[in-house]
Design a protein around this motif. Structure first.
Motif, PDB file in Angstrom:
ATOM      1  N   GLY A  55      43.648  34.094  45.545  1.00  0.00           N
ATOM      2  CA  GLY A  55      42.213  34.039  45.354  1.00  0.00           C
ATOM      3  C   GLY A  55      41.483  33.318  46.464  1.00  0.00           C
ATOM      4  O   GLY A  55      40.254  33.196  46.420  1.00  0.00           O
ATOM      5  N   GLY A  56      42.220  32.850  47.464  1.00  0.00           N
ATOM      6  CA  GLY A  56      41.628  32.052  48.519  1.00  0.00           C
ATOM      7  C   GLY A  56      40.916  32.833  49.601  1.00  0.00           C
ATOM      8  O   GLY A  56      40.118  32.254  50.349  1.00  0.00           O
ATOM      9  N   SER A  57      41.198  34.130  49.708  1.00  0.00           N
ATOM     10  CA  SER A  57      40.572  34.961  50.727  1.00  0.00           C
ATOM     11  C   SER A  57      40.012  36.216  50.091  1.00  0.00           C
ATOM     12  O   SER A  57      40.623  36.780  49.184  1.00  0.00           O
ATOM     13  CB  SER A  57      41.572  35.336  51.821  1.00  0.00           C
ATOM     14  N   THR A  58      38.871  36.660  50.581  1.00  0.00           N
ATOM     15  CA  THR A  58      38.251  37.897  50.112  1.00  0.00           C
ATOM     16  C   THR A  58      37.826  38.750  51.290  1.00  0.00           C
ATOM     17  O   THR A  58      37.664  38.265  52.412  1.00  0.00           O
ATOM     18  CB  THR A  58      37.030  37.624  49.226  1.00  0.00           C
ATOM     19  N   TYR A  59      37.652  40.035  51.017  1.00  0.00           N
ATOM     20  CA  TYR A  59      37.177  40.986  52.011  1.00  0.00           C
ATOM     21  C   TYR A  59      36.139  41.890  51.356  1.00  0.00           C
ATOM     22  O   TYR A  59      36.293  42.290  50.199  1.00  0.00           O
ATOM     23  CB  TYR A  59      38.327  41.843  52.549  1.00  0.00           C
ATOM     24  N   TYR A  60      35.087  42.221  52.105  1.00  0.00           N
ATOM     25  CA  TYR A  60      34.063  43.142  51.631  1.00  0.00           C
ATOM     26  C   TYR A  60      33.730  44.161  52.709  1.00  0.00           C
ATOM     27  O   TYR A  60      33.642  43.818  53.891  1.00  0.00           O
ATOM     28  CB  TYR A  60      32.781  42.401  51.246  1.00  0.00           C
ATOM     29  N   ALA A  61      33.553  45.402  52.291  1.00  0.00           N
ATOM     30  CA  ALA A  61      33.046  46.412  53.201  1.00  0.00           C
ATOM     31  C   ALA A  61      31.624  46.048  53.611  1.00  0.00           C
ATOM     32  O   ALA A  61      30.866  45.472  52.826  1.00  0.00           O
ATOM     33  CB  ALA A  61      33.069  47.784  52.541  1.00  0.00           C
ATOM     34  N   ASP A  62      31.261  46.388  54.842  1.00  0.00           N
ATOM     35  CA  ASP A  62      29.929  46.062  55.332  1.00  0.00           C
ATOM     36  C   ASP A  62      28.828  46.643  54.436  1.00  0.00           C
ATOM     37  O   ASP A  62      27.766  46.041  54.277  1.00  0.00           O
ATOM     38  CB  ASP A  62      29.748  46.565  56.762  1.00  0.00           C
ATOM     39  N   SER A  63      29.090  47.798  53.856  1.00  0.00           N
ATOM     40  CA  SER A  63      28.085  48.483  53.061  1.00  0.00           C
ATOM     41  C   SER A  63      27.748  47.764  51.753  1.00  0.00           C
ATOM     42  O   SER A  63      26.697  48.029  51.162  1.00  0.00           O
ATOM     43  CB  SER A  63      28.536  49.911  52.755  1.00  0.00           C
ATOM     44  N   VAL A  64      28.630  46.865  51.296  1.00  0.00           N
ATOM     45  CA  VAL A  64      28.396  46.177  50.028  1.00  0.00           C
ATOM     46  C   VAL A  64      28.265  44.673  50.186  1.00  0.00           C
ATOM     47  O   VAL A  64      27.962  43.978  49.205  1.00  0.00           O
ATOM     48  CB  VAL A  64      29.509  46.489  49.003  1.00  0.00           C
ATOM     49  N   LYS A  65      28.477  44.161  51.377  1.00  0.00           N
ATOM     50  CA  LYS A  65      28.427  42.724  51.610  1.00  0.00           C
ATOM     51  C   LYS A  65      27.055  42.167  51.228  1.00  0.00           C
ATOM     52  O   LYS A  65      26.021  42.711  51.608  1.00  0.00           O
ATOM     53  CB  LYS A  65      28.749  42.422  53.074  1.00  0.00           C
ATOM     54  N   GLY A  66      27.071  41.100  50.459  1.00  0.00           N
ATOM     55  CA  GLY A  66      25.844  40.494  49.984  1.00  0.00           C
ATOM     56  C   GLY A  66      25.364  41.032  48.659  1.00  0.00           C
ATOM     57  O   GLY A  66      24.468  40.440  48.040  1.00  0.00           O
ATOM     58  N   ARG A  67      25.926  42.159  48.212  1.00  0.00           N
ATOM     59  CA  ARG A  67      25.536  42.771  46.943  1.00  0.00           C
ATOM     60  C   ARG A  67      26.653  42.735  45.900  1.00  0.00           C
ATOM     61  O   ARG A  67      26.376  42.617  44.709  1.00  0.00           O
ATOM     62  CB  ARG A  67      25.104  44.224  47.153  1.00  0.00           C
ATOM     63  N   PHE A  68      27.901  42.854  46.342  1.00  0.00           N
ATOM     64  CA  PHE A  68      29.048  42.898  45.437  1.00  0.00           C
ATOM     65  C   PHE A  68      29.849  41.605  45.560  1.00  0.00           C
ATOM     66  O   PHE A  68      29.923  41.002  46.637  1.00  0.00           O
ATOM     67  CB  PHE A  68      29.972  44.067  45.769  1.00  0.00           C
ATOM     68  N   THR A  69      30.489  41.204  44.465  1.00  0.00           N
ATOM     69  CA  THR A  69      31.349  40.032  44.451  1.00  0.00           C
ATOM     70  C   THR A  69      32.626  40.337  43.682  1.00  0.00           C
ATOM     71  O   THR A  69      32.571  40.808  42.548  1.00  0.00           O
ATOM     72  CB  THR A  69      30.650  38.824  43.810  1.00  0.00           C
ATOM     73  N   ILE A  70      33.780  40.067  44.303  1.00  0.00           N
ATOM     74  CA  ILE A  70      35.058  40.232  43.637  1.00  0.00           C
ATOM     75  C   ILE A  70      35.562  38.869  43.181  1.00  0.00           C
ATOM     76  O   ILE A  70      35.379  37.861  43.873  1.00  0.00           O
ATOM     77  CB  ILE A  70      36.095  40.922  44.553  1.00  0.00           C
ATOM     78  N   SER A  71      36.178  38.832  42.014  1.00  0.00           N
ATOM     79  CA  SER A  71      36.752  37.599  41.496  1.00  0.00           C
ATOM     80  C   SER A  71      37.953  37.935  40.625  1.00  0.00           C
ATOM     81  O   SER A  71      38.146  39.087  40.232  1.00  0.00           O
ATOM     82  CB  SER A  71      35.716  36.788  40.704  1.00  0.00           C
ATOM     83  N   ARG A  72      38.777  36.936  40.338  1.00  0.00           N
ATOM     84  CA  ARG A  72      39.947  37.167  39.496  1.00  0.00           C
ATOM     85  C   ARG A  72      40.143  36.019  38.530  1.00  0.00           C
ATOM     86  O   ARG A  72      39.791  34.870  38.817  1.00  0.00           O
ATOM     87  CB  ARG A  72      41.200  37.383  40.346  1.00  0.00           C
ATOM     88  N   ASP A  73      40.704  36.353  37.376  1.00  0.00           N
ATOM     89  CA  ASP A  73      41.049  35.381  36.353  1.00  0.00           C
ATOM     90  C   ASP A  73      42.502  35.647  35.992  1.00  0.00           C
ATOM     91  O   ASP A  73      42.803  36.494  35.157  1.00  0.00           O
ATOM     92  CB  ASP A  73      40.140  35.521  35.135  1.00  0.00           C
ATOM     93  N   ASP A  74      43.408  34.921  36.640  1.00  0.00           N
ATOM     94  CA  ASP A  74      44.833  35.169  36.446  1.00  0.00           C
ATOM     95  C   ASP A  74      45.299  34.820  35.034  1.00  0.00           C
ATOM     96  O   ASP A  74      46.271  35.389  34.542  1.00  0.00           O
ATOM     97  CB  ASP A  74      45.648  34.385  37.469  1.00  0.00           C
ATOM     98  N   ALA A  75      44.619  33.886  34.378  1.00  0.00           N
ATOM     99  CA  ALA A  75      44.982  33.531  33.011  1.00  0.00           C
ATOM    100  C   ALA A  75      44.805  34.712  32.062  1.00  0.00           C
ATOM    101  O   ALA A  75      45.507  34.812  31.055  1.00  0.00           O
ATOM    102  CB  ALA A  75      44.156  32.339  32.533  1.00  0.00           C
ATOM    103  N   GLU A  76      43.865  35.603  32.385  1.00  0.00           N
ATOM    104  CA  GLU A  76      43.620  36.787  31.564  1.00  0.00           C
ATOM    105  C   GLU A  76      44.073  38.071  32.244  1.00  0.00           C
ATOM    106  O   GLU A  76      43.828  39.161  31.725  1.00  0.00           O
ATOM    107  CB  GLU A  76      42.135  36.882  31.207  1.00  0.00           C
ATOM    108  N   ASN A  77      44.731  37.955  33.403  1.00  0.00           N
ATOM    109  CA  ASN A  77      45.221  39.117  34.153  1.00  0.00           C
ATOM    110  C   ASN A  77      44.115  40.141  34.392  1.00  0.00           C
ATOM    111  O   ASN A  77      44.292  41.342  34.167  1.00  0.00           O
ATOM    112  CB  ASN A  77      46.403  39.768  33.437  1.00  0.00           C
TER     113      ASN A  77
END
Length: 127
Positions: A55-77
Motif C-alpha cells: 500500500g506504500g506506492s500508487t500509480y495513476y493514469a494521466d487521464s484520471v490523476k486528481g480525480r480517482f483514488t485507489i485504496s486497499r483494506d487488507d483486513a477485509e481483502n
C-alpha cells in the motif's frame, strides 16, 4: 485460487461520483499488488490505477490523476476505486486484478504480470 468480484458500477451523469469495490476470496491477500483497469469498445484494456502490496506506492493514469483514488483494506481483502468528476470518456468496463508479488513493497506490476482478474463492472457516464 483467488476470486475477484467487482461491484459499484452503474449509470451516472457527468460530474458525478462512483466508488468501485473489489472483494477477494480464496487465498490470503498478503503481498498481492492490486490494479484497476478499464476497457472501452474498440480500445485496448488500459491501467487506471494500481497499488503495491504494501500500500506504500500508487500509480495513476494521466487521464484520471486528481480525480480517482485507489485504496486497499487488507483486513477485509478489498480494494477500492473512488471516482470523482466523472466524464463521458470514463465510460468502460472496469476490471480488478491481483498479482502475487515477489517484488519490493513499492513495486507496481506491468499489465501482463497480474495473475487474477475479475469479470468486470460496467460504468456508464452520460453527458
Amino acid at each position: 485460487q483467488v476470486q475477484l468480484v467487482e461491484s459499484g458500477g452503474g449509470l451516472v451523469q457527468a460530474g458525478g461520483s462512483l466508488r468501485l469495490s473489489c472483494a477477494a476470496s480464496g487465498r490470503t491477500f498478503r503481498r498481492y499488488a492490486m490494479g484497476w483497469f478499464r476497457q472501452a469498445p474498440g480500445k485496448e484494456r488500459e491501467v487506471v490505477a494500481a497499488i503495491s502490496w504494501s500500500g506504500g506506492s500508487t500509480y495513476y493514469a494521466d487521464s484520471v490523476k486528481g480525480r480517482f483514488t485507489i485504496s486497499r483494506d487488507d483486513a477485509e481483502n478489498t480494494v477500492y476505486l473512488q471516482m470523482n468528476s466523472l466524464k463521458p470518456e470514463d465510460t468502460a468496463v472496469y476490471f480488478c486484478a491481483a498479482e502475487r508479488s515477489y517484488h519490493s513493497s513499492s513495486y507496481i506490476p506491468a499489465k501482463n504480470e497480474y495473475d487474477y482478474w475479475g469479470q468486470g463492472t460496467q460504468v456508464t457516464v452520460s453527458s
